[in-house]
Design a protein around this motif. Structure first.
Motif, mmCIF file in Angstrom:
data_model
loop_
_atom_site.group_PDB
_atom_site.id
_atom_site.type_symbol
_atom_site.label_atom_id
_atom_site.label_comp_id
_atom_site.label_asym_id
_atom_site.label_seq_id
_atom_site.Cartn_x
_atom_site.Cartn_y
_atom_site.Cartn_z
ATOM 1 N N ARG A 21 39.089 17.008 -38.528
ATOM 2 C CA ARG A 21 38.174 17.369 -39.623
ATOM 3 C C ARG A 21 38.828 17.149 -40.984
ATOM 4 N N HIS A 22 40.162 17.325 -41.027
ATOM 5 C CA HIS A 22 40.893 17.145 -42.279
ATOM 6 C C HIS A 22 41.463 15.736 -42.415
ATOM 7 N N GLY A 23 41.270 14.918 -41.386
ATOM 8 C CA GLY A 23 41.735 13.536 -41.430
ATOM 9 C C GLY A 23 43.221 13.364 -41.214
ATOM 10 N N ASP A 24 43.883 14.354 -40.605
ATOM 11 C CA ASP A 24 45.328 14.275 -40.420
ATOM 12 C C ASP A 24 45.712 14.740 -39.021
ATOM 13 N N MET A 55 46.067 13.115 -25.769
ATOM 14 C CA MET A 55 45.177 14.224 -26.102
ATOM 15 C C MET A 55 44.285 13.869 -27.292
ATOM 16 N N LEU A 56 44.853 13.176 -28.258
ATOM 17 C CA LEU A 56 44.071 12.745 -29.413
ATOM 18 C C LEU A 56 42.951 11.812 -28.970
ATOM 19 N N ALA A 57 43.257 10.868 -28.097
ATOM 20 C CA ALA A 57 42.243 9.941 -27.583
ATOM 21 C C ALA A 57 41.155 10.695 -26.825
ATOM 22 N N GLU A 58 41.558 11.680 -26.025
ATOM 23 C CA GLU A 58 40.604 12.486 -25.257
ATOM 24 C C GLU A 58 39.679 13.283 -26.186
ATOM 25 N N VAL A 59 40.261 13.917 -27.191
ATOM 26 C CA VAL A 59 39.472 14.710 -28.138
ATOM 27 C C VAL A 59 38.519 13.807 -28.914
ATOM 28 N N ARG A 60 39.031 12.676 -29.392
ATOM 29 C CA ARG A 60 38.176 11.727 -30.121
ATOM 30 C C ARG A 60 37.000 11.280 -29.268
ATOM 31 N N LEU A 61 37.272 10.954 -28.013
ATOM 32 C CA LEU A 61 36.229 10.477 -27.108
ATOM 33 C C LEU A 61 35.187 11.571 -26.846
ATOM 34 N N ASN A 62 35.644 12.799 -26.603
ATOM 35 C CA ASN A 62 34.716 13.901 -26.353
ATOM 36 C C ASN A 62 33.808 14.141 -27.555
ATOM 37 N N ILE A 63 34.394 14.151 -28.746
ATOM 38 C CA ILE A 63 33.599 14.361 -29.962
ATOM 39 C C ILE A 63 32.627 13.201 -30.153
ATOM 40 N N ASP A 70 23.973 13.690 -29.355
ATOM 41 C CA ASP A 70 23.255 14.795 -30.003
ATOM 42 C C ASP A 70 22.975 14.606 -31.483
ATOM 43 N N SER A 71 23.230 13.444 -32.015
ATOM 44 C CA SER A 71 22.972 13.275 -33.446
ATOM 45 C C SER A 71 22.417 11.885 -33.712
ATOM 46 N N SER A 72 21.907 11.734 -34.894
ATOM 47 C CA SER A 72 21.416 10.419 -35.296
ATOM 48 C C SER A 72 22.383 9.757 -36.266
ATOM 49 N N LYS A 73 23.628 10.269 -36.298
ATOM 50 C CA LYS A 73 24.640 9.685 -37.183
ATOM 51 C C LYS A 73 24.847 8.214 -36.842
ATOM 52 N N ARG A 74 25.076 7.437 -37.874
ATOM 53 C CA ARG A 74 25.367 6.017 -37.665
ATOM 54 C C ARG A 74 26.731 5.872 -37.008
ATOM 55 N N LEU A 75 26.923 4.765 -36.321
ATOM 56 C CA LEU A 75 28.177 4.490 -35.636
ATOM 57 C C LEU A 75 29.358 4.539 -36.603
ATOM 58 N N SER A 76 29.178 3.998 -37.796
ATOM 59 C CA SER A 76 30.266 4.006 -38.780
ATOM 60 C C SER A 76 30.635 5.427 -39.193
ATOM 61 N N ILE A 78 30.296 8.139 -37.260
ATOM 62 C CA ILE A 78 30.985 8.726 -36.110
ATOM 63 C C ILE A 78 32.415 8.204 -36.044
ATOM 64 N N ALA A 79 32.575 6.904 -36.241
ATOM 65 C CA ALA A 79 33.911 6.301 -36.216
ATOM 66 C C ALA A 79 34.814 6.965 -37.243
ATOM 67 N N LYS A 80 34.317 7.120 -38.443
ATOM 68 C CA LYS A 80 35.108 7.738 -39.511
ATOM 69 C C LYS A 80 35.418 9.199 -39.175
ATOM 70 N N PHE A 81 34.431 9.918 -38.652
ATOM 71 C CA PHE A 81 34.610 11.334 -38.332
ATOM 72 C C PHE A 81 35.711 11.544 -37.299
ATOM 73 N N VAL A 82 35.785 10.662 -36.308
ATOM 74 C CA VAL A 82 36.792 10.831 -35.256
ATOM 75 C C VAL A 82 38.103 10.099 -35.561
ATOM 76 N N GLY A 83 38.213 9.555 -36.769
ATOM 77 C CA GLY A 83 39.499 9.047 -37.216
ATOM 78 C C GLY A 83 39.758 7.561 -37.078
ATOM 79 N N TYR A 84 38.723 6.778 -36.880
ATOM 80 C CA TYR A 84 38.896 5.329 -36.822
ATOM 81 C C TYR A 84 38.608 4.732 -38.191
ATOM 82 N N SER A 85 39.261 3.636 -38.502
ATOM 83 C CA SER A 85 39.104 3.029 -39.823
ATOM 84 C C SER A 85 37.748 2.351 -39.985
ATOM 85 N N ASN A 86 37.167 1.900 -38.871
ATOM 86 C CA ASN A 86 35.849 1.248 -38.966
ATOM 87 C C ASN A 86 35.128 1.320 -37.616
#
Length: 128
Positions: A21-24, A55-63, A70-76, A78-86
């Motif tokens: 959530r804090h990007g770190d 564990m980071l990969a597992e958490v990212r995948l679950n989120i 459960d959301s209509s968020k765009r793929l970009s 979601i990617a940003k939220f779980v810590g991917y650059s794009n």
């Protein structure tokens, strides 16, 4: 030397979620939040049969799965939220882990949910 109380795997996951959530969500930030050294965390996770990166990969995948379903968020988003650059790097990783494209996963989840909702309506309509 003082005894260090080592965190459960669930506690480590919770810290990783908060860190995302804090990007770190680094090993160092996770260890700092748990008040142990990075090396101690690495050894502890190794004894549990995992690693911070696993564990980071597992958490990212679950989120990501939850957000796709459960959301209509765009793929970009979601990617940003779980810590991917794009979205592209997120999609490649998702396909590698899930063997399905994120958009197809979302469509199947929505179809499954609609199918279950239709089944419940038919069940209630039939009555006892």
């Amino acid at each position: 030397m003082r005894a260090v109380r080592l965190p459960s795997a669930q506690a480590v996951r919770a810290v990783i979620v908060a860190s995302l959530r804090h990007g770190d969500a680094t090993l160092d930030s996770t260890a700092h939040a748990l008040k142990i050294s990075s090396r101690t965390l690495q050894r502890h996770l190794g004894r549990l049969g995992t690693s911070h990166s696993d564990m980071l990969a597992e958490v990212r995948l679950n989120i990501a799965c939850r957000l796709l379903a459960d959301s209509s968020k765009r793929l970009s988003e979601i990617a940003k939220f779980v810590g991917y650059s794009n979205a592209s790097s997120f999609s490649r990783r998702f396909v590698r882990l899930m063997k399905i494209q994120p958009i197809v996963y979302r469509q199947r989840q929505l179809a499954d949910r609609q199918g279950q909702a239709g089944h419940r309506k038919r069940s209630h309509a039939a009555g006892p």
